[in-house]
Design a protein around this motif. Structure first.
Motif, PDB file in Angstrom:
ATOM      1  N   HIS A 187      13.878  16.298  48.892  1.00 33.92           N
ATOM      2  CA  HIS A 187      14.058  15.100  48.060  1.00 33.92           C
ATOM      3  C   HIS A 187      15.546  14.897  47.737  1.00 33.92           C
ATOM      4  O   HIS A 187      16.249  15.844  47.354  1.00 33.92           O
ATOM      5  N   PRO A 188      16.059  13.670  47.913  1.00 31.54           N
ATOM      6  CA  PRO A 188      17.491  13.404  47.669  1.00 31.54           C
ATOM      7  C   PRO A 188      17.961  13.782  46.276  1.00 31.54           C
ATOM      8  O   PRO A 188      19.110  14.202  46.098  1.00 31.54           O
ATOM      9  N   ASP A 189      17.100  13.658  45.283  1.00 30.89           N
ATOM     10  CA  ASP A 189      17.515  14.002  43.921  1.00 30.89           C
ATOM     11  C   ASP A 189      17.680  15.507  43.730  1.00 30.89           C
ATOM     12  O   ASP A 189      18.344  15.954  42.806  1.00 30.89           O
ATOM     13  N   ARG A 190      17.053  16.275  44.586  1.00 26.46           N
ATOM     14  CA  ARG A 190      17.219  17.726  44.533  1.00 26.46           C
ATOM     15  C   ARG A 190      18.416  18.178  45.366  1.00 26.46           C
ATOM     16  O   ARG A 190      18.870  19.304  45.245  1.00 26.46           O
ATOM     17  N   ASN A 191      18.891  17.276  46.242  1.00 24.15           N
ATOM     18  CA  ASN A 191      20.017  17.609  47.119  1.00 24.15           C
ATOM     19  C   ASN A 191      21.098  16.547  47.004  1.00 24.15           C
ATOM     20  O   ASN A 191      21.412  15.845  47.985  1.00 24.15           O
ATOM     21  N   PRO A 192      21.691  16.351  45.838  1.00 20.03           N
ATOM     22  CA  PRO A 192      22.648  15.246  45.642  1.00 20.03           C
ATOM     23  C   PRO A 192      23.915  15.370  46.471  1.00 20.03           C
ATOM     24  O   PRO A 192      24.576  14.366  46.728  1.00 20.03           O
ATOM     25  N   ASP A 193      24.259  16.580  46.906  1.00 20.05           N
ATOM     26  CA  ASP A 193      25.490  16.767  47.675  1.00 20.05           C
ATOM     27  C   ASP A 193      25.255  16.793  49.177  1.00 20.05           C
ATOM     28  O   ASP A 193      26.185  17.037  49.948  1.00 20.05           O
ATOM     29  N   ASP A 194      24.031  16.585  49.585  1.00 21.47           N
ATOM     30  CA  ASP A 194      23.698  16.613  51.014  1.00 21.47           C
ATOM     31  C   ASP A 194      23.501  15.184  51.502  1.00 21.47           C
ATOM     32  O   ASP A 194      22.490  14.554  51.187  1.00 21.47           O
ATOM     33  N   PRO A 195      24.427  14.621  52.297  1.00 27.90           N
ATOM     34  CA  PRO A 195      24.294  13.223  52.743  1.00 27.90           C
ATOM     35  C   PRO A 195      23.117  12.999  53.688  1.00 27.90           C
ATOM     36  O   PRO A 195      22.675  11.866  53.862  1.00 27.90           O
ATOM     37  N   GLY A 196      22.617  14.073  54.296  1.00 23.23           N
ATOM     38  CA  GLY A 196      21.499  13.902  55.228  1.00 23.23           C
ATOM     39  C   GLY A 196      20.141  14.081  54.591  1.00 23.23           C
ATOM     40  O   GLY A 196      19.115  13.933  55.260  1.00 23.23           O
TER      41      GLY A 196
END
Length: 361
Positions: free
Chosen positions: A33-42
């Motif tokens: 989930h993007p909110d769990r990985n805010p620094d991962d652009p992919g």
């Protein structure tokens, strides 16, 4: 456009059960989930891919379509799939309202194909009317010389959170900011062409890679080719429904093609050869002596590609024996002679002979 192998995306085999597919999605969606990985652009792209894979493989009809053609319709909003599992607070209060507010709408189009185009596939062009970026303001929504500003109500987050006290304690809810419609920014001087929305209606033409073997009712997806979101938000998807024109002499039945060939009575009795035009070109057929109406010849691997490297169906040719409707005297006499040799009873004369025998003239 070719889609990724959805089984590979979820890390399951093509024989996986519905429960195995559900468990794989549940685990991977939380991790990506993007909110769990805010620094991962992919992260967001992986999250969308997981949602697309789950919605196709969790639906028996779409899964069968994917197994056959290697393509199937898939979701336009992956966060809705996630919310169906975990609710709005599936990641401890992080939501996707701001993303939902900016996403563009999906678009639909119809692609009409000849039978050969549907059978063999290939690149086709699809034209659709949809929301496109406004050129006057470069999709910002702001008038010339101005720019969008950070929304003061949500401080650019696009969400407004509220805390309510209940019997079970404090409950935090989040929803789109009303002032900026979840965008995080607002414009004081909107563009006249798009009225501050950053998008207008327009026509676009896209190439579409049609896989071999599609049929009427097949839906193909072009990811990111739908309408653009508000003020430059992400595009939705384009769903293309396939329709097939009738063929002059061939009919389709699943993976097989059907044809009817008319054969003269003499050729059916004595044997011979006829030529049939197929999608692969002219095909010479051998008519065995004594062929009857209704007999079917099977031409192997001349049908529709089954997809995913599983060969082709067959061409089934039904024979229709033609009985001559008009015969001259010589042809009539020869047939009577043949009937006599075979001991078959036939009419001894035509209407004129019957009248002469009846009235004596």
């Amino acid at each position: 456009m070719a889609e990724r192998d959805y089984y590979e995306v979820l890390g399951v085999s093509p024989q996986a059960t519905a429960e195995e597919i559900k468990q794989a999605y549940r685990r991977l969606a939380r991790e990506s989930h993007p909110d769990r990985n805010p620094d991962d652009p992919g992260a967001e792209e992986r999250f969308k891919e997981l949602a697309a894979a789950y919605e196709v493989l969790s639906d028996s009809e779409r899964r069968a379509n994917f197994d056959r053609f290697g393509t199937a319709e898939s979701p336009s909003n992956p966060f809705d799939i996630f919310a169906a599992f975990f609710g709005d607070a599936g990641l401890g209060g992080f939501g996707a309202s701001s993303r939902n507010a900016t996403a563009g709408s999906d678009a639909e189009a119809v692609l009409v194909l000849d039978l050969a185009e549907a059978v063999f596939g290939g690149v086709q062009e699809v034209t659709v009317d949809l929301a496109v970026p406004c050129q006057d303001c470069e999709a910002t929504g702001a008038a010339d010389g101005t720019e969008a500003r950070t929304c003061p109500d949500c401080n650019g987050r696009g969400q407004v959170r509220q805390v309510r006290q209940t019997m079970l304690g404090q409950v935090v809810t989040a929803g789109p900011c009303r002032r900026c419609s979840g965008l995080g920014t607002y414009v004081e001087s909107p563009c006249r062409a798009c009225r501050g929305r950053g998008r207008v209606r327009g026509e676009r033409t896209y190439p579409l890679d049609v896989p071999p073997g599609v049929d009427t009712g097949t839906v193909l997806r072009l990811s990111g080719r739908g309408g653009v979101g508000l003020r430059g938000g992400p595009h939705g998807d384009l769903y293309v429904q396939v329709r097939t024109r009738p063929h002059a002499s061939l009919r389709r039945h699943g993976d097989d093609l059907l044809a009817t060939v008319e054969v003269p009575m003499t050729q059916a009795a004595l044997g011979g050869r006829v030529t049939l035009e197929t999608l692969d070109g002219p095909l010479e057929l051998r008519i065995a002596p004594g062929t009857q109406t209704g007999q079917t010849m099977v031409c192997r691997y001349k049908g529709v590609p089954r997809g995913r490297g599983r060969g082709r169906g067959n061409l089934l040719v039904e024979i229709a024996v033609q009985t001559p409707e008009e015969l001259d005297d010589q042809q009539t006499e020869l047939l009577r002679e043949l009937a006599g040799l075979r001991g078959e009873k036939v009419e001894t004369g035509g209407l004129r002979s019957k009248l002469r025998s009846t009235f004596g003239s």
